[in-house]
Motif scaffolding. Structure first.
Motif, PDB file in Angstrom:
ATOM      1  N   GLU C 137       1.323  -1.033  -0.072  1.00 17.56           N
ATOM      2  CA  GLU C 137      -0.091   0.345   0.053  1.00 17.56           C
ATOM      3  C   GLU C 137       1.321   1.360   0.099  1.00 17.56           C
ATOM      4  O   GLU C 137       0.552   1.817  -0.423  1.00 17.56           O
ATOM      5  CB  GLU C 137      -0.686   0.175   1.090  1.00 17.56           C
ATOM      6  CG  GLU C 137      -1.622   1.080   1.763  1.00 17.56           C
ATOM      7  CD  GLU C 137      -2.785   1.425   3.264  1.00 17.56           C
ATOM      8  OE1 GLU C 137      -2.799   0.330   2.857  1.00 17.56           O
ATOM      9  OE2 GLU C 137      -3.101   1.839   2.621  1.00 17.56           O
ATOM     10  N   THR C 138       2.073   0.728   0.894  1.00 19.13           N
ATOM     11  CA  THR C 138       2.786   1.964   0.762  1.00 19.13           C
ATOM     12  C   THR C 138       4.752   1.849   0.340  1.00 19.13           C
ATOM     13  O   THR C 138       4.624   0.882   0.321  1.00 19.13           O
ATOM     14  CB  THR C 138       3.289   2.687   2.110  1.00 19.13           C
ATOM     15  OG1 THR C 138       3.387   1.576   3.480  1.00 19.13           O
ATOM     16  CG2 THR C 138       1.654   3.265   2.551  1.00 19.13           C
ATOM     17  N   ASN C 139       5.179   3.010   0.377  1.00 16.62           N
ATOM     18  CA  ASN C 139       7.060   2.128   0.256  1.00 16.62           C
ATOM     19  C   ASN C 139       7.182   1.471   1.476  1.00 16.62           C
ATOM     20  O   ASN C 139       8.536   0.733   1.355  1.00 16.62           O
ATOM     21  CB  ASN C 139       7.443   3.602  -0.388  1.00 16.62           C
ATOM     22  CG  ASN C 139       7.149   3.893  -1.825  1.00 16.62           C
ATOM     23  OD1 ASN C 139       6.703   3.195  -2.512  1.00 16.62           O
ATOM     24  ND2 ASN C 139       7.401   5.075  -1.760  1.00 16.62           N
ATOM     25  N   LEU C 169       4.270   4.389  -6.148  1.00 15.99           N
ATOM     26  CA  LEU C 169       5.123   4.275  -5.551  1.00 15.99           C
ATOM     27  C   LEU C 169       7.075   4.621  -5.514  1.00 15.99           C
ATOM     28  O   LEU C 169       7.801   4.819  -4.841  1.00 15.99           O
ATOM     29  CB  LEU C 169       4.645   2.977  -4.623  1.00 15.99           C
ATOM     30  CG  LEU C 169       3.091   2.628  -4.277  1.00 15.99           C
ATOM     31  CD1 LEU C 169       2.975   1.596  -3.398  1.00 15.99           C
ATOM     32  CD2 LEU C 169       3.235   3.783  -2.781  1.00 15.99           C
ATOM     33  N   GLU C 174       8.868   9.552  -0.120  1.00 22.05           N
ATOM     34  CA  GLU C 174       8.745  10.239   0.917  1.00 22.05           C
ATOM     35  C   GLU C 174       9.116   9.438   2.260  1.00 22.05           C
ATOM     36  O   GLU C 174      10.159   8.922   2.124  1.00 22.05           O
ATOM     37  CB  GLU C 174       6.642   9.392   1.134  1.00 22.05           C
ATOM     38  CG  GLU C 174       6.814   7.560   0.876  1.00 22.05           C
ATOM     39  CD  GLU C 174       5.508   7.520   0.152  1.00 22.05           C
ATOM     40  OE1 GLU C 174       4.928   7.427  -0.496  1.00 22.05           O
ATOM     41  OE2 GLU C 174       5.504   6.117   0.691  1.00 22.05           O
ATOM     42  N   GLY C 271      -4.291   4.317  -0.363  1.00 27.63           N
ATOM     43  CA  GLY C 271      -4.874   6.025   0.521  1.00 27.63           C
ATOM     44  C   GLY C 271      -5.412   6.186  -0.063  1.00 27.63           C
ATOM     45  O   GLY C 271      -5.922   7.201   1.350  1.00 27.63           O
TER      46      GLY C 271
END
Lengths: 199, 412, 417
Positions: C137-139, C169, C174, C271
């Motif tokens: 879902e995220t890095n 991504l 981030e 997200g």
């Protein structure tokens, strides 16, 4: 959340600028997210980079469509790309040019709005500063120094830290010096703009 | 006891039971020569049949050019003659009678096993060899063996070699093997990559000139005029069209890899020596092994060795070695034969001849002539026939430094 | 250590901490930054011992990985889109042979028309290959999933693919909390192969299996995937203990308490969906989210449980099965068999089309009100479709569809005609 869109051309370090800005925000202890406009553009093509800065986790993945600020690295883009699309009415534009704002034909854009201060445009001869300090016409880091002065969204120290982390010693030092000069230059004028009566 | 003369005179020695022994004694007049005055380079012996007189001893063979093992000093005998050979590809597999590929694989891998002290991994492409040597649990492989896909064998071998290197096991060597389809066609991209990187792999192509596993379809290694299931012997130009060819040994040489060799299953000594040489070298090596397929070629299983020999003796399959892109040795033709002699016994060329008079003149002389041109071109290009007078028995060229019976030619 | 870092770089550094012994590199956007960064770590000796092999194709990349894994080395590669499809035969082969290769898939659309931007068509094309497929879902999660992937792959003798959205991504910079070598070493033991090519103990790997046993061999592969349904959450919880943050697992519900409408999705779009759902919750709309991390094996029981209270389900997916509809939503609907819960498929973000919170909200509101069609194409430009349909019915030689649509787009954008 503060959202920035950076415009430039392939080869001018637009993506690096977005990255440096996000790293600076990170050094300031904030959350940030930088990403380029994704494409297969080659050197010279218009490029866009994005940066979001927030006090909390940033989850959204949509492109920045209503930026609070624009950084324009190349003034030749002014009348070629829909540069100001979505820019918030109270937003500002940091423009790399050695010409005064009045000569840029942005009157309609900067005219005061009914319910806000209006879009503020601040110019910075970033390419000239870059050449003077680094010997290279890459304006990205210089503009970030100006950006730190313009919105106060990131600190100059953090910008310097980001530059230091990204580049090798002498290059970093030269860029930091240029960014610092840009910071001073913009600081002086920003106060006027920020407090200027808008109607 | 080996039968050889020690009195200096040429002694005809027929290899009993050799498939080639059908020819009348003495018809060839050519034979393998071992000259005792050329001592083996790396060995201390004066060579096989070293007579006290120091006179050259010449083995004359008829039909077969391979010196019978029993005539040789044990140290010169083939790996295959050794009862303690690995049998890397063990008996009991499901290959057809007379399968050239099965012979070639066993010869090559046993030689490689001896050369590496039994420390070897083989990677195998999809194809006849893979299918007849397995299925589970009846694997005929007595070496670590991996089959992944049809077209990726060189890359898988690269992966094995990389793993062995990173694991600090450089003594374990890697052999990749595929048929001509898996090498010349579908595997070529991966093979070229493996060559270009100079990965430490010996890649062996068992070339039987078509996709035999799937039922004899044409590959880029199929020769002109040959009938396959996708180049049927019908129409105005029956069989495989005359194309440009895809000469894999030369393509391998174009990568400047350290070692490229061609060989046939008809010359065991030569084949084993080349495998041994290949295993002395690190980096990408390529062995293109000519392996007749009785089923696909419409040939008698007993003719496998004979056809392999004829392919060489006609000039259709040049046997040579190259190092770093330069030909270093050529096995010369001992007794040049017209391509007809090679084509006639093969069903895949049946349409070139008159079914009513199979021994008569070709029904398609023009096609036979064009095939002869290919052979002639090879002869000229590789110098497969020595200068006049040099093809006298024992004088075909300098002997193999190891004292083994084979011929070399000038680098060209 | 907390770093502000590009997703690709975070993954590369994390992969290096996992000590892969053979890494294959072949360039394809948007995974290039990952493999380039791993290459630098090998060259500088930060990752050693490691063989970094520049191969000639993705087919070779997976094939070299297969050979390396079969010879006992920890093997890693990364790819995307056409690259994954080019290696697909070897992708199936790695799974069939039970070789624990780990691969990053930087999700990207599959052509034609050629398109370098993000969607999930590539991952869906190898859905049935036998690989475990985990979606980040995220890095942060992308990085963490790689550590878990090696652990899972090697304990189950199955290859694992970590899917992270290409560009969105891979190219996003981030905050990522990168693991340390000590942490990873404590979590990930050295690779102990179940089968290995070894002259001291020769085995034949990859021989033919006929009709008498093929089904059984395949069933055993399925059982290992079923085992993975237990192993994946177990590894995730052990990861949380070691690293002090939670990543991975089978799925993650978000604000599902009392939710009438639950949105299901894979990857980074979660997200944007979560932000949208928060805003809708603020407005009193009972919406929740279930993010699926493990797409293969598909956690049908867990999905059914997570959606038990939902009155309707909206599946947002960046791929679809042409001629039918949703891929993920088919699995979700299967998991909901007998429940009678209606499932709406929202196809979104194809070929990198931005998925905006505004469009999602509109779509979720329609679904919540029971107004959604079973199959929705988010932000579909209907006028472009109609123009092409008209053109096709008007004449035979219309030329390439994609070119026509793009030409129309120019015309449409320039104003009403």
């Amino acid at each position: 959340m503060f959202q920035v869109r950076i415009h430039g051309r392939g080869g001018q370090g637009v993506v690096t600028a977005a990255e440096l800005l996000s790293v600076a925000a990170f050094f300031d202890g904030r959350w940030s997210q930088a990403f380029p406009s994704f494409g297969s553009e080659r050197t010279g093509a218009p490029i866009v980079g994005f940066c979001r800065i927030s006090d909390g986790e940033i989850r959204t993945r949509e492109p920045v469509s209503t930026p609070d600020a624009l950084i324009v690295q190349d003034p030749t883009l002014l009348h070629q790309v829909d540069l100001f699309s979505g820019l918030r009415d109270d937003g500002f534009v940091l423009l790399n040019t050695s010409r005064p704002v009045e000569e840029l034909g942005l009157g309609a854009l900067t005219s005061p709005r009914r319910d806000g201060p209006g879009i503020r445009v601040i110019t910075l001869p970033a390419t000239e500063l870059a050449i003077a300090h680094t010997g290279r016409p890459t304006p990205n880091a210089v503009l970030l120094g100006g950006f730190a002065a313009a919105g106060g969204v990131v600190s100059l120290d953090a910008v310097a830290g980001a530059i230091e982390q990204r580049f090798a010693g002498p290059v970093a030092r030269a860029n930091i010096a240029a960014a610092t000069e840009a910071f001073r230059s913009v600081s002086a004028r920003w106060k006027e703009l920020d407090h200027a009566p808008t109607d | 006891m080996p039968e050889f003369a020690t009195d200096g005179g040429p002694t005809a020695a027929r290899e009993s039971g050799s498939p080639g022994s059908v020819e009348p004694p003495g018809s060839g007049g050519a034979g393998a020569a071992v000259r005792s005055e050329d001592p083996p380079g790396s060995r201390d012996a004066t060579g096989p049949a070293s007579p006290s007189s120091g006179q050259p001893v010449k083995f004359y063979q008829v039909g077969s050019f391979a010196v019978g093992n029993r005539l040789l000093d044990p140290s010169y005998r083939t790996v295959q003659s050794d009862a303690l050979r690995t049998n890397a590809l063990d008996s009991g597999h499901r290959a057809c009678q007379g399968c050239g590929e099965a012979l070639g694989a066993r010869y090559a891998l046993d030689a490689a096993m001896r050369a590496t002290g039994g420390s070897m991994v083989a990677v195998n492409a999809t194809g006849c060899l893979e299918v007849f040597s397995t299925p589970y649990p009846e694997s005929s492989w007595r070496i670590p063996w991996l089959h992944s896909l049809f077209g990726n064998t060189p890359a898988v071998a690269t992966g094995v070699a990389a793993a062995l290197r990173v694991k600090g096991r450089p003594e374990v060597r890697v052999v990749g093997q595929a048929g001509d389809g898996g090498t010349v066609d579908i595997g070529f991209g991966c093979l070229s990559g493996m060559f270009e990187r100079n990965d430490d792999v010996l890649f062996i192509c068992y070339d039987n000139e078509a996709y035999m596993n799937t039922g004899v379809q044409r590959s880029a290694a199929t020769p002109p005029a040959a009938r396959t299931a996708t180049t049927e012997a019908v129409g105005d130009e029956p069989g495989n069209p005359f194309g440009q060819g895809k000469n894999l040994p030369v393509l391998a040489m174009a990568h400047d890899i350290p070692y490229v060799a061609t060989a046939t299953v008809a010359d065991l000594h030569d084949l084993e020596r080349k495998v041994e040489r290949a295993m002395e070298i690190r980096g990408a090596r390529y062995l293109h092994l000519f392996v007749p397929c009785p089923l696909g070629w419409g040939a008698a299983p007993r003719d496998t060795i004979r056809l392999a020999r004829l392919a060489k003796e006609t000039g259709l399959f040049p046997v040579f070695e190259a190092e770093h892109g330069v030909v270093t040795a050529v096995s010369q033709i001992r007794r040049q034969v017209p391509v007809e002699e090679y084509l006639r016994p093969q069903g895949r060329y049946r349409h070139l001849f008159d079914p009513a008079d199979p021994d008569g003149p070709p029904a398609r002389p023009e096609t036979v002539r064009r095939i002869q041109e290919i052979a002639d071109r090879n002869i000229a290009r590789y110098g497969l026939v020595g200068p006049a007078g040099s093809d006298a028995p024992g004088e075909a060229g300098p002997s193999d430094p190891s004292g083994r019976p084979y011929e070399t030619g000038e680098a060209r | 250590m907390l770093r502000q870092i590009e997703g690709s770089r975070a993954v590369a550094e994390t992969v290096a901490l996992c000590r892969p012994e053979v890494v294959c590199a072949y360039p394809i956007s948007p995974q290039t930054h990952i493999i380039e960064a791993v290459g630098v770590l090998v060259r500088t000796g930060a990752l050693a011992p490691c063989e970094f092999v520049n191969v000639e194709s993705e087919f070779a990349a997976m094939s070299v990985s297969i050979g390396a894994s079969a010879a006992g080395a920890r093997a890693y590669t990364a790819t995307a889109s056409q690259g994954l499809l080019f290696m697909i035969e070897a992708v199936y082969n790695a799974a069939g042979l039970g070789l624990p290769v780990v691969m990053t898939l930087a999700n990207r659309a599959v052509g034609a028309p050629i398109n370098i931007w993000n969607d999930h068509s590539d991952a869906m094309a190898v859905r049935d290959s036998g690989w475990i497929q985990l979606f980040a879902e995220t890095n942060q999660e992308a990085a963490d999933l790689h550590i878990q992937a090696f652990r899972l792959a090697e304990s189950l003798s199955l290859p694992v693919m970590v899917a992270m959205d290409g560009f969105i991504l891979t190219h996003a910079i981030e905050r990522v909390d990168l693991a340390t070598q000590e942490q990873v070493d404590a979590f990930l033991p050295p690779y102990e192969p179940r089968q290995v090519l070894d002259p001291a103990d020769p085995v034949s790997i990859g021989a033919m299996v006929g009709p008498e046993a093929f089904e059984e061999v395949r069933y055993l592969a399925h059982l290992r995937q079923v085992d993975a349904l237990t192993a994946i959450p177990a590894v995730a919880s052990e990861f949380a203990e070691h690293f002090g943050r939670s990543s991975g697992g089978l799925l993650r519900p978000y604000r599902c308490e009392g939710a009438d409408t639950v949105v299901v999705a894979l990857g980074s779009v979660l997200g944007t969906i979560k932000d949208t759902v928060d805003a809708m919750r603020d407005d009193g709309l009972a919406v929740g989210v279930v993010g699926i991390t493990s797409f293969r094996p598909f956690p049908a029981a867990a999905v059914r449980e997570a959606l038990a209270a939902a009155r309707r389900v909206v599946v947002v997916e960046k791929a679809f099965s042409i001629g039918f509809g949703g891929v993920l939503s088919t699995d979700v609907a299967m998991a909901l068999t007998g429940s009678g819960t209606p499932v709406t498929t929202v196809v979104a973000g194809l070929g990198g089309r931005p998925i905006t919170g505004a469009s999602l909200r509109e779509c979720f509101e329609a679904a919540a009100a029971g107004r959604a069609e079973p199959l929705v194409f988010l932000d579909l430009n209907r006028s472009l479709i109609d123009r092409d349909l008209e053109r096709s019915s008007a004449r035979r030689r219309t030329g390439p569809t994609a070119e026509n649509v793009l030409r129309d787009l120019g015309t449409v954008a320039s104003g009403p005609t």
